[in-house]
Design a protein around this motif. Structure first.
Motif, PDB file in Angstrom:
ATOM      1  N   ALA A   1       0.854  -1.184   0.000  1.00 45.42           N
ATOM      2  CA  ALA A   1       0.000   0.000   0.000  1.00 45.42           C
ATOM      3  C   ALA A   1       0.889   1.232   0.000  1.00 45.42           C
ATOM      4  O   ALA A   1       1.886   1.294   0.727  1.00 45.42           O
ATOM      5  N   VAL A   2       0.524   2.195  -0.826  1.00 42.96           N
ATOM      6  CA  VAL A   2       1.255   3.454  -0.935  1.00 42.96           C
ATOM      7  C   VAL A   2       0.258   4.560  -0.610  1.00 42.96           C
ATOM      8  O   VAL A   2      -0.670   4.814  -1.377  1.00 42.96           O
ATOM      9  N   LEU A   3       0.441   5.207   0.535  1.00 45.29           N
ATOM     10  CA  LEU A   3      -0.458   6.265   0.976  1.00 45.29           C
ATOM     11  C   LEU A   3       0.194   7.603   0.672  1.00 45.29           C
ATOM     12  O   LEU A   3       1.270   7.910   1.190  1.00 45.29           O
ATOM     13  N   VAL A   4      -0.452   8.399  -0.166  1.00 43.94           N
ATOM     14  CA  VAL A   4       0.130   9.646  -0.650  1.00 43.94           C
ATOM     15  C   VAL A   4      -0.621  10.829  -0.041  1.00 43.94           C
ATOM     16  O   VAL A   4      -1.852  10.905  -0.124  1.00 43.94           O
ATOM     17  N   PHE A   5       0.139  11.754   0.536  1.00 40.92           N
ATOM     18  CA  PHE A   5      -0.404  12.939   1.190  1.00 40.92           C
ATOM     19  C   PHE A   5       0.246  14.189   0.606  1.00 40.92           C
ATOM     20  O   PHE A   5       1.444  14.200   0.320  1.00 40.92           O
ATOM     21  N   GLY A   6      -0.542  15.249   0.489  1.00 36.50           N
ATOM     22  CA  GLY A   6      -0.031  16.503  -0.053  1.00 36.50           C
ATOM     23  C   GLY A   6       0.505  17.424   1.019  1.00 36.50           C
ATOM     24  O   GLY A   6       0.460  17.117   2.213  1.00 36.50           O
ATOM     25  N   ARG A   7       0.976  18.565   0.570  1.00 34.46           N
ATOM     26  CA  ARG A   7       1.554  19.530   1.507  1.00 34.46           C
ATOM     27  C   ARG A   7       0.471  20.180   2.350  1.00 34.46           C
ATOM     28  O   ARG A   7      -0.717  20.189   1.979  1.00 34.46           O
ATOM     29  N   GLU A   8       0.901  20.711   3.466  1.00 35.08           N
ATOM     30  CA  GLU A   8      -0.015  21.218   4.477  1.00 35.08           C
ATOM     31  C   GLU A   8      -0.918  22.343   3.972  1.00 35.08           C
ATOM     32  O   GLU A   8      -2.101  22.388   4.320  1.00 35.08           O
ATOM     33  N   THR A   9      -0.415  23.256   3.168  1.00 34.27           N
ATOM     34  CA  THR A   9      -1.202  24.430   2.792  1.00 34.27           C
ATOM     35  C   THR A   9      -2.000  24.280   1.509  1.00 34.27           C
ATOM     36  O   THR A   9      -2.916  25.055   1.268  1.00 34.27           O
ATOM     37  N   ALA A  10      -1.677  23.302   0.675  1.00 33.41           N
ATOM     38  CA  ALA A  10      -2.361  23.215  -0.615  1.00 33.41           C
ATOM     39  C   ALA A  10      -2.753  21.805  -1.027  1.00 33.41           C
ATOM     40  O   ALA A  10      -3.391  21.633  -2.065  1.00 33.41           O
ATOM     41  N   GLY A  11      -2.395  20.809  -0.265  1.00 36.51           N
ATOM     42  CA  GLY A  11      -2.738  19.448  -0.640  1.00 36.51           C
ATOM     43  C   GLY A  11      -1.927  18.948  -1.822  1.00 36.51           C
ATOM     44  O   GLY A  11      -0.795  19.378  -2.045  1.00 36.51           O
ATOM     45  N   LEU A  12      -2.523  18.064  -2.589  1.00 33.43           N
ATOM     46  CA  LEU A  12      -1.849  17.460  -3.742  1.00 33.43           C
ATOM     47  C   LEU A  12      -2.072  18.277  -5.008  1.00 33.43           C
ATOM     48  O   LEU A  12      -3.115  18.900  -5.179  1.00 33.43           O
ATOM     49  N   PRO A  13      -1.107  18.252  -5.924  1.00 31.78           N
ATOM     50  CA  PRO A  13      -1.236  19.012  -7.175  1.00 31.78           C
ATOM     51  C   PRO A  13      -2.429  18.555  -8.015  1.00 31.78           C
ATOM     52  O   PRO A  13      -2.807  17.386  -8.014  1.00 31.78           O
ATOM     53  N   ALA A  14      -2.991  19.503  -8.766  1.00 26.40           N
ATOM     54  CA  ALA A  14      -4.172  19.241  -9.605  1.00 26.40           C
ATOM     55  C   ALA A  14      -3.926  18.113 -10.601  1.00 26.40           C
ATOM     56  O   ALA A  14      -4.828  17.317 -10.874  1.00 26.40           O
ATOM     57  N   GLU A  15      -2.707  18.018 -11.147  1.00 28.53           N
ATOM     58  CA  GLU A  15      -2.444  16.966 -12.132  1.00 28.53           C
ATOM     59  C   GLU A  15      -2.558  15.565 -11.521  1.00 28.53           C
ATOM     60  O   GLU A  15      -2.935  14.619 -12.210  1.00 28.53           O
ATOM     61  N   LEU A  16      -2.276  15.421 -10.243  1.00 30.41           N
ATOM     62  CA  LEU A  16      -2.454  14.118  -9.598  1.00 30.41           C
ATOM     63  C   LEU A  16      -3.938  13.826  -9.396  1.00 30.41           C
ATOM     64  O   LEU A  16      -4.375  12.680  -9.541  1.00 30.41           O
ATOM     65  N   HIS A  17      -4.713  14.847  -9.079  1.00 37.41           N
ATOM     66  CA  HIS A  17      -6.164  14.673  -8.955  1.00 37.41           C
ATOM     67  C   HIS A  17      -6.740  14.178 -10.275  1.00 37.41           C
ATOM     68  O   HIS A  17      -7.584  13.291 -10.292  1.00 37.41           O
ATOM     69  N   ALA A  18      -6.265  14.740 -11.361  1.00 36.47           N
ATOM     70  CA  ALA A  18      -6.781  14.349 -12.679  1.00 36.47           C
ATOM     71  C   ALA A  18      -6.337  12.939 -13.056  1.00 36.47           C
ATOM     72  O   ALA A  18      -7.140  12.131 -13.540  1.00 36.47           O
ATOM     73  N   ARG A  19      -5.078  12.637 -12.830  1.00 39.46           N
ATOM     74  CA  ARG A  19      -4.515  11.355 -13.262  1.00 39.46           C
ATOM     75  C   ARG A  19      -4.980  10.181 -12.401  1.00 39.46           C
ATOM     76  O   ARG A  19      -5.126   9.068 -12.875  1.00 39.46           O
ATOM     77  N   TYR A  20      -5.207  10.419 -11.128  1.00 35.62           N
ATOM     78  CA  TYR A  20      -5.541   9.324 -10.209  1.00 35.62           C
ATOM     79  C   TYR A  20      -6.904   9.533  -9.527  1.00 35.62           C
ATOM     80  O   TYR A  20      -7.099   9.107  -8.389  1.00 35.62           O
ATOM     81  N   ALA A  21      -7.840  10.139 -10.218  1.00 35.24           N
ATOM     82  CA  ALA A  21      -9.133  10.501  -9.618  1.00 35.24           C
ATOM     83  C   ALA A  21      -9.802   9.337  -8.894  1.00 35.24           C
ATOM     84  O   ALA A  21     -10.392   9.513  -7.824  1.00 35.24           O
ATOM     85  N   ASP A  22      -9.697   8.136  -9.438  1.00 40.06           N
ATOM     86  CA  ASP A  22     -10.364   6.970  -8.842  1.00 40.06           C
ATOM     87  C   ASP A  22      -9.614   6.411  -7.635  1.00 40.06           C
ATOM     88  O   ASP A  22     -10.105   5.496  -6.976  1.00 40.06           O
ATOM     89  N   ARG A  23      -8.461   6.967  -7.315  1.00 37.85           N
ATOM     90  CA  ARG A  23      -7.653   6.483  -6.191  1.00 37.85           C
ATOM     91  C   ARG A  23      -7.637   7.469  -5.022  1.00 37.85           C
ATOM     92  O   ARG A  23      -6.882   7.292  -4.081  1.00 37.85           O
ATOM     93  N   PHE A  24      -8.483   8.506  -5.089  1.00 42.69           N
ATOM     94  CA  PHE A  24      -8.527   9.513  -4.034  1.00 42.69           C
ATOM     95  C   PHE A  24      -9.526   9.124  -2.960  1.00 42.69           C
ATOM     96  O   PHE A  24     -10.648   8.716  -3.263  1.00 42.69           O
ATOM     97  N   VAL A  25      -9.094   9.252  -1.725  1.00 38.58           N
ATOM     98  CA  VAL A  25      -9.957   8.975  -0.581  1.00 38.58           C
ATOM     99  C   VAL A  25      -9.919  10.178   0.353  1.00 38.58           C
ATOM    100  O   VAL A  25      -9.005  10.994   0.308  1.00 38.58           O
ATOM    101  N   THR A  26     -10.922  10.247   1.193  1.00 41.21           N
ATOM    102  CA  THR A  26     -11.013  11.340   2.145  1.00 41.21           C
ATOM    103  C   THR A  26     -11.335  10.795   3.522  1.00 41.21           C
ATOM    104  O   THR A  26     -11.806   9.659   3.658  1.00 41.21           O
ATOM    105  N   MET A  27     -11.058  11.599   4.530  1.00 40.09           N
ATOM    106  CA  MET A  27     -11.415  11.255   5.904  1.00 40.09           C
ATOM    107  C   MET A  27     -12.654  12.059   6.274  1.00 40.09           C
ATOM    108  O   MET A  27     -12.688  13.273   6.050  1.00 40.09           O
ATOM    109  N   PRO A  28     -13.668  11.408   6.807  1.00 35.63           N
ATOM    110  CA  PRO A  28     -14.899  12.126   7.151  1.00 35.63           C
ATOM    111  C   PRO A  28     -14.643  13.238   8.168  1.00 35.63           C
ATOM    112  O   PRO A  28     -13.876  13.052   9.116  1.00 35.63           O
ATOM    113  N   MET A  29     -15.248  14.375   7.926  1.00 39.29           N
ATOM    114  CA  MET A  29     -15.195  15.513   8.848  1.00 39.29           C
ATOM    115  C   MET A  29     -16.627  15.789   9.298  1.00 39.29           C
ATOM    116  O   MET A  29     -17.481  16.108   8.470  1.00 39.29           O
ATOM    117  N   HIS A  30     -16.878  15.662  10.569  1.00 41.13           N
ATOM    118  CA  HIS A  30     -18.240  15.816  11.069  1.00 41.13           C
ATOM    119  C   HIS A  30     -18.588  17.251  11.431  1.00 41.13           C
ATOM    120  O   HIS A  30     -19.732  17.545  11.727  1.00 41.13           O
TER     121      HIS A  30
END
Length: 157
Positions: free
Chosen positions: A99-128
């Protein structure tokens, strides 16, 4: 079964040190993608990792493309983002041998090109609470890593 934590352009030394400590505790490898917002020789990084830092398996990559070429050999990638649409609880993080868990930088997250290329591999943590945008980076790393271990245990791996 391998476990890898990737911090893409981390900015805050304390978060990297704490993520390293979590990696050491769980047998994970920590990958840092440059540029970094600090020097790894800074005493603050080592202080955050306490006297464990020298034992952390840290690999530093000059840029994302070099790491991305290696990623398929490491395992299945999962990208953590507040913009993800699948809860990390619902993603099979622990199914693959690696398993490879990828995290972005604190102020901006991951670059837009990664969002586009790996859209089906993005997960989020629930915020209540609507008052919270995200968790601290090192907290997110710990939660993600331990979810992989929990899923692997549930699968008898």
């Amino acid at each position: 079964m391998s476990l890898h934590v990737v911090l893409v352009h981390p900015e805050i030394h304390w978060n990297t040190g704490n993520a390293g400590r979590t990696c050491l505790a769980t047998g994970a490898t920590l990958h840092l993608i440059e540029p970094l917002g600090f020097s790894l020789s800074e005493r603050e990084v080592k202080r955050a990792g306490l006297d464990y830092w020298e034992h952390v398996d840290v690999r530093v990559w000059k840029h994302w493309d070099l790491f991305e070429a290696e990623m398929p050999r490491l395992g299945e990638p999962w990208f953590f983002s507040t913009k993800g649409t699948t809860s990390f609880w619902d993603a099979p993080l622990g199914d693959a041998d690696g398993a490879v868990l990828v995290f972005g930088r604190e102020t901006a997250g991951l670059p837009a090109e990664l969002h586009a290329r790996y859209a089906d591999r993005f997960v989020t943590m629930p915020m209540h609470s609507a008052h919270i945008r995200s968790l601290n980076l090192s907290t997110s790393v710990a939660v993600g890593v331990y979810e992989v271990l929990r899923q692997r245990r549930a699968l008898g791996r």
